[in-house]
Enzyme design. Structure first.
Site, short mmCIF file in Angstrom:
data_model
loop_
_atom_site.label_atom_id
_atom_site.label_comp_id
_atom_site.label_asym_id
_atom_site.label_seq_id
_atom_site.Cartn_x
_atom_site.Cartn_y
_atom_site.Cartn_z
N GLU A 435 0.83 -1.22 0.00
CA GLU A 435 0.00 0.00 0.00
C GLU A 435 0.85 1.26 0.00
OE1 GLU A 435 -3.06 -1.09 -1.14
OE2 GLU A 435 -2.71 1.03 -0.93
C1 LIG Z 1 2.39 -9.74 0.19
C2 LIG Z 1 2.20 -8.62 -0.77
C3 LIG Z 1 0.92 -8.25 -1.14
C4 LIG Z 1 0.72 -7.23 -2.08
N1 LIG Z 1 -0.54 -6.94 -2.52
C5 LIG Z 1 -0.71 -6.12 -3.60
C6 LIG Z 1 -1.97 -5.98 -4.23
O1 LIG Z 1 -2.98 -6.54 -3.79
N2 LIG Z 1 -2.06 -5.21 -5.34
C7 LIG Z 1 -0.98 -4.58 -5.87
O2 LIG Z 1 -1.12 -3.90 -6.88
N3 LIG Z 1 0.24 -4.67 -5.28
C8 LIG Z 1 0.40 -5.43 -4.18
N4 LIG Z 1 1.64 -5.57 -3.59
C9 LIG Z 1 2.75 -4.81 -4.12
C10 LIG Z 1 3.23 -3.74 -3.14
O3 LIG Z 1 2.31 -2.69 -3.07
C11 LIG Z 1 4.64 -3.31 -3.61
O4 LIG Z 1 5.50 -4.38 -3.26
C12 LIG Z 1 5.09 -2.03 -2.98
O5 LIG Z 1 4.33 -0.96 -3.48
C13 LIG Z 1 6.56 -1.73 -3.24
O6 LIG Z 1 6.91 -1.92 -4.60
P1 LIG Z 1 8.15 -2.86 -4.95
O7 LIG Z 1 7.98 -4.14 -4.26
O8 LIG Z 1 8.33 -2.87 -6.41
O9 LIG Z 1 9.40 -2.13 -4.28
P2 LIG Z 1 10.29 -0.99 -4.95
O10 LIG Z 1 9.41 0.04 -5.53
O11 LIG Z 1 11.32 -1.61 -5.79
O12 LIG Z 1 10.96 -0.36 -3.66
C14 LIG Z 1 12.13 -0.88 -3.04
C15 LIG Z 1 12.61 0.12 -1.98
O13 LIG Z 1 12.92 1.38 -2.61
C16 LIG Z 1 12.18 2.42 -2.02
N5 LIG Z 1 11.81 3.38 -3.07
C17 LIG Z 1 11.32 3.10 -4.31
N6 LIG Z 1 11.09 4.25 -4.98
C18 LIG Z 1 11.42 5.26 -4.16
C19 LIG Z 1 11.40 6.69 -4.25
N7 LIG Z 1 10.95 7.30 -5.34
N8 LIG Z 1 11.84 7.41 -3.20
C20 LIG Z 1 12.27 6.81 -2.08
N9 LIG Z 1 12.30 5.46 -1.93
C21 LIG Z 1 11.88 4.71 -2.94
C22 LIG Z 1 10.97 1.78 -1.39
O14 LIG Z 1 10.47 2.55 -0.30
C23 LIG Z 1 11.54 0.43 -0.93
O15 LIG Z 1 12.15 0.57 0.32
C24 LIG Z 1 1.85 -6.55 -2.62
C25 LIG Z 1 3.14 -6.91 -2.22
C26 LIG Z 1 3.32 -7.94 -1.33
C27 LIG Z 1 4.72 -8.34 -0.98
#
Ligand SMILES: Cc1cc2nc3c(=O)[nH]c(=O)nc-3n(C[C@H](O)[C@H](O)[C@H](O)COP(=O)(O)OP(=O)(O)OC[C@H]3O[C@@H](n4cnc5c(N)ncnc54)[C@H](O)[C@@H]3O)c2cc1C
Length: 590
Positions: A435
Site C-alpha cells: 500500500e
Molecule cells: C504480500 C504482498 C501483497 C501485495 N498486494 C498487492 C496488491 O494486492 N495489489 C498490488 O497492486 N500490489 C500489491 N503488492 C505490491 C506492493 O504494493 C509493492 O511491493 C510495494 O508498493 C513496493 O513496490 P516494490 O515491491 O516494487 O518495491 P520498490 O518500488 O522496488 O521499492 C524498493 C525500496 O525502494 C524504495 N523506493 C522506491 N522508490 C522510491 C522513491 N521514489 N523514493 C524513495 N524510496 C523509494 C521503497 O520505499 C523500498 O524501500 C503486494 C506486495 C506484497 C509483498
C-alpha cells in the site's frame, strides 16, 4: 497459542473520547443508527471474531493457500469461516443501503475491521480489499457497473482486488505497461502481467472483481496515461450471473515470510474483457480513492496485530517463572521483573496510542463525507489527508516493533513457532511495505501534506495539540509528566516542521522525511493517549481500568515521547551525509 479477547472497552472508550461517536451517528445520513445498536453490534462482533475467525489464524499460517491445477485453494477452515462471515452480514455494515448494505459510519466499520484483523490478518485482507473496491465503485463507477457488481460485493457473495503492481512498476506506478484496447462494443481487452495481487484468486466465492490499472494505446507517459478497468474473473450473463471464464490466468502464488493464507498471486491478463471506470487516463485519480482507504486499513493492521501480540506476551509473562523479583521468595512470574514490565508497557501504550490515531483518521473520513456543512467537510478532508500517511506508516512501523517485543518477552520460546509470537512478527512485516512503502508515505507527508495551505494544515494540528496540552493543567499533578513531555515534544515537532517547510532544498527535505514521520507519529500517539487520560483521570480513584488509562499515558510520556527529540537532528541533517559514502563502498568490500 492463546486466543484473542477483543478489547471492547478500549474500542468503545476510543470511539467516545477520540471520535466523539455520538456526534457522528447524529449526522442526518446516520438517522437509522443509534448508540444501543452500536453497542449491540460491537458485542456481537467481539463474540464472532474471537470465536469463529481467531481459531483459523494458526491453521491459515501452517496450511497456507496454494495453486492447484490453475486455481487457488484456501485452507478448509476458511471456507466455513467465510460463509459464516457472509451470513452474519459483517461485510455489509458500512455499505450503501441502496445495494444491500446497512449504511453505518466507517468509524463503526473500523471497530469491526479491528477485531477481524486481530483475529486473522491474512483472512481480513480479502474483505479489506473488497471494501476498498466497493468504495471505488460507489464513487466512480457508472450506474450500470454499480447495478451489476455492487450488491454482491457488499454482501460478500463476491470479492474484490486491487491490481496495480507489475514487475517493473512497484512504487513507481506510473511505469505500468499493461495494455487496454477498446473493442467495438465499448468494452476493453486487457493484457499484461500483474504481480503480488492479494487474494487475486481463491475458492471462497464464485466471482472475483479485479480493479486493474492499464494503458490505452497512445496514452500519455507516466501516471497521466493510466486508466482503470473493472475486470471480473467470470463475465456476467444477461441475468447478472457469473458465466464465461474471463481470460485471466493465475500463474503462481508467492511463497512468503508471513500471511501464508492470503494468496499473493501473479496474474496474466490475456485479452481479458474489462469495463472502463470513469474516463480514460484518469485511472490514478480513481485508484487513489481505493488506495487512501486501504492505507488507513493497513495502518489499522499495524495496530490490530500489535494488540494480538501484546495479549499473547502479557499472558505468557504472567505464567512463566524465572528469577526472583525484588521482595519475592521463590521464582517469580517474569511480569514482575522491571524490564519485562517495561516491554509490556511499551506494547500496551504503543497499541493504544495507535488506536487513537487510526480512529481519529477514520472519524475524519466519515465527517469529510457526512458532516452537515461544506466547511466542516472540507476541514475533515484536510485532516484526513494529513493523517493518512502517518497512520499508514507510523502504525505499521510500530506494529512490527510491538510484535518484535512480543517475541522478546517470550525469550527463546518466542523464536519457536508453537507459541504463536513468531507468526505475529512474520505477518506484521509486510505492512510497512504494501500500500505504498513507508518511505513513500514519508515523502507524501513531507513533500505534499506539510506544504498544504502554506503550512496552515500541519500548523493547525500542532496548535490543537499545544492548546490541549495547556488545558492539562486542569488535571493538577496527576498528568504533570504528560503535560511537560507533550509540551516539549510539540515544540520540537514545530521547529522541525518549520525547517522542512522553509527549506528550498528538496533533496534535503526528502532525506529528513522518515525521521519526521516518526516524530509526528510519536507526538500524535502521545496526544491521543493524553486526551484519553484527561477523561479517565476523573474516575481513576474508583475504577482501576481508568487508573490504568492514566498510567499508560504517563508511561508513554516518560518512555516513548522523548523519542521525538532523538529524531529531531536527523530531520534537519540534510542529504550530504547520506551520500558521503560512495556507491562502491556500499555493500560487499570492493
Ligand atoms: C504480500 C504482498 C501483497 C501485495 N498486494 C498487492 C496488491 O494486492 N495489489 C498490488 O497492486 N500490489 C500489491 N503488492 C505490491 C506492493 O504494493 C509493492 O511491493 C510495494 O508498493 C513496493 O513496490 P516494490 O515491491 O516494487 O518495491 P520498490 O518500488 O522496488 O521499492 C524498493 C525500496 O525502494 C524504495 N523506493 C522506491 N522508490 C522510491 C522513491 N521514489 N523514493 C524513495 N524510496 C523509494 C521503497 O520505499 C523500498 O524501500 C503486494 C506486495 C506484497 C509483498
Amino acid at each position: 497459542m492463546a486466543g484473542y479477547t477483543p478489547p471492547t472497552r478500549d474500542i468503545a472508550f476510543t470511539l467516545r473520547t477520540i471520535c466523539d461517536i455520538d456526534s457522528i451517528i447524529s449526522l442526518p445520513d446516520f438517522d437509522h443508527v443509534d448508540g444501543d445498536m452500536v453497542d449491540g453490534m460491537l458485542g456481537e462482533a467481539s463474540r464472532f471474531f474471537s470465536e469463529v475467525i481467531a481459531p483459523t489464524n494458526e491453521i491459515g499460517d501452517t496450511v497456507g493457500s496454494h495453486l492447484v491445477d490453475g486455481e487457488v485453494r484456501t485452507p478448509d477452515a476458511f471456507k466455513d469461516a467465510w460463509s459464516k462471515y457472509v451470513d452474519s452480514g459483517w461485510g455489509a455494515v458500512t455499505g450503501s443501503p441502496a445495494y444491500g448494505g446497512h449504511g453505518f459510519p466507517k468509524t463503526i466499520g473500523l471497530s469491526i475491521s479491528e477485531m477481524m484483523t486481530s483475529a486473522n490478518l491474512a483472512f481480513s485482507l480479502c474483505p479489506m480489499l473488497t471494501g476498498s473496491a466497493i468504495t471505488l465503485l460507489t464513487r466512480h463507477g457508472t450506474d450500470a457497473l454499480r447495478e451489476q457488481f455492487l450488491e454482491n460485493l457488499i454482501t460478500g457473495v463476491w470479492t474484490g482486488t486491487m491490481v496495480l503492481t507489475e514487475p517493473e512498476a512497484g512504487s513507481d506506478v506510473g511505469a505500468v505497461r499493461a495494455k487496454a484496447v477498446r473493442a467495438d462494443d465499448g468494452t476493453y481487452r486487457i493484457s499484461g502481467t500483474k504481480i503480488f495481487i492479494t487474494w487475486g484468486d481463491h475458492d471462497l466465492v464464485d466471482n472475483i472483481i479485479h480493479l486493474v490499472l492499464a494503458r490505452t494505446p497512445d496514452a500519455p507517459a507516466g501516471t497521466k496515461g493510466i486508466s482503470l478497468f473493472l475486470v471480473p474473473k467470470f463475465i456476467l450473463d444477461d441475468e447478472g450471473r457469473p458465466s464465461d471464464r474471463n481470460a485471466i490466468e493465475t500463474v503462481s502464488v508467492e511463497h512468503k515470510l508471513g500471511i501464508h493464507a492470503s494468496p499473493t498471486c501473479v496474474l496474466s491478463f490475456e485479452g481479458a474483457t474489462g469495463y472502463l471506470i470513469g474516463e480514460e487516463n484518469r485511472g490514478m485519480a480513481y485508484m487513489f480513492t481505493m488506495m487512501n482507504q486501504a492505507r488507513l486499513e493497513v495502518g489499522l493492521e499495524g495496530m490490530a496485530i500489535a494488540e494480538r501480540a501484546y495479549q499473547l506476551a502479557a499472558s505468557y509473562a504472567k505464567d512463566r517463572r524465572q528469577g526472583r523479583a525484588a521482595g519475592s521468595e521463590g521464582p517469580s512470574p517474569i511480569i514482575e521483573h522491571p524490564d519485562v514490565r517495561r516491554m509490556l508497557m511499551t506494547m500496551k501504550a504503543t497499541t493504544e496510542a495507535m488506536r487513537g490515531l487510526v480512529y481519529d483518521a477514520v472519524a475524519a473520513e466519515d465527517r469529510s463525507h457526512h458532516a452537515s456543512t461544506a466547511a466542516e467537510r472540507e476541514t475533515a478532508l484536510d485532516r484526513l489527508a494529513l493523517l493518512t500517511p502517518i497512520t499508514k506508516a507510523w502504525c505499521t512501523d510500530r506494529g512490527c516493533e510491538v510484535a518484535s517485543i512480543g517475541i522478546q518477552v517470550h525469550g527463546g520460546m518466542g523464536f519457536i513457532e508453537e507459541t504463536g509470537a513468531a507468526q505475529f512478527y512474520r505477518d506484521a512485516r509486510i505492512t510497512p511495505i504494501y500500500e505504498g512503502t513507508n518511505g513513500i508515505q514519508a515523502l507524501d507527508l513531507v513533500m505534499r501534506k506539510l506544504p498544504m495551505h502554506e503550512g496552515a494544515l500541519i500548523g493547525g494540528y500542532l496548535d490543537e495539540i499545544a492548546t490541549f496540552t495547556e488545558s492539562l493543567s486542569a488535571a493538577g499533578d496527576a498528568l504533570v509528566d504528560v503535560r511537560r513531555e507533550l509540551s516539549s515534544a510539540v515544540a520540537a515537532v514545530r521547529k522541525a516542521t518549520e525547517w522542512l517547510n522553509g527549506s528550498t532544498d528538496s533533496v534535503a527535505r526528502m532525506a529528513g522525511a522518515t525521521p519526521y514521520q516518526d516524530m509526528l507519529g510519536t507526538l500524535a500517539g502521545g496526544y491521543y493517549l493524553a486526551r484519553q487520560a484527561a477523561v479517565a483521570v476523573a474516575d481513576a480513584d474508583h475504577d482501576p481500568w481508568m487508573a490504568a488509562k492514566v498510567a499508560t499515558a504517563r508511561f508513554y510520556a516518560m518512555h516513548l515521547l522523548p523519542r521525538v527529540h532523538a529524531c529531531a537532528d536527523a530531520v534537519v541533517a540534510g542529504s550530504e551525509i547520506l551520500f558521503a559514502v560512495r556507491d562502491e563502498f556500499m555493500g560487499a568490500e570492493a
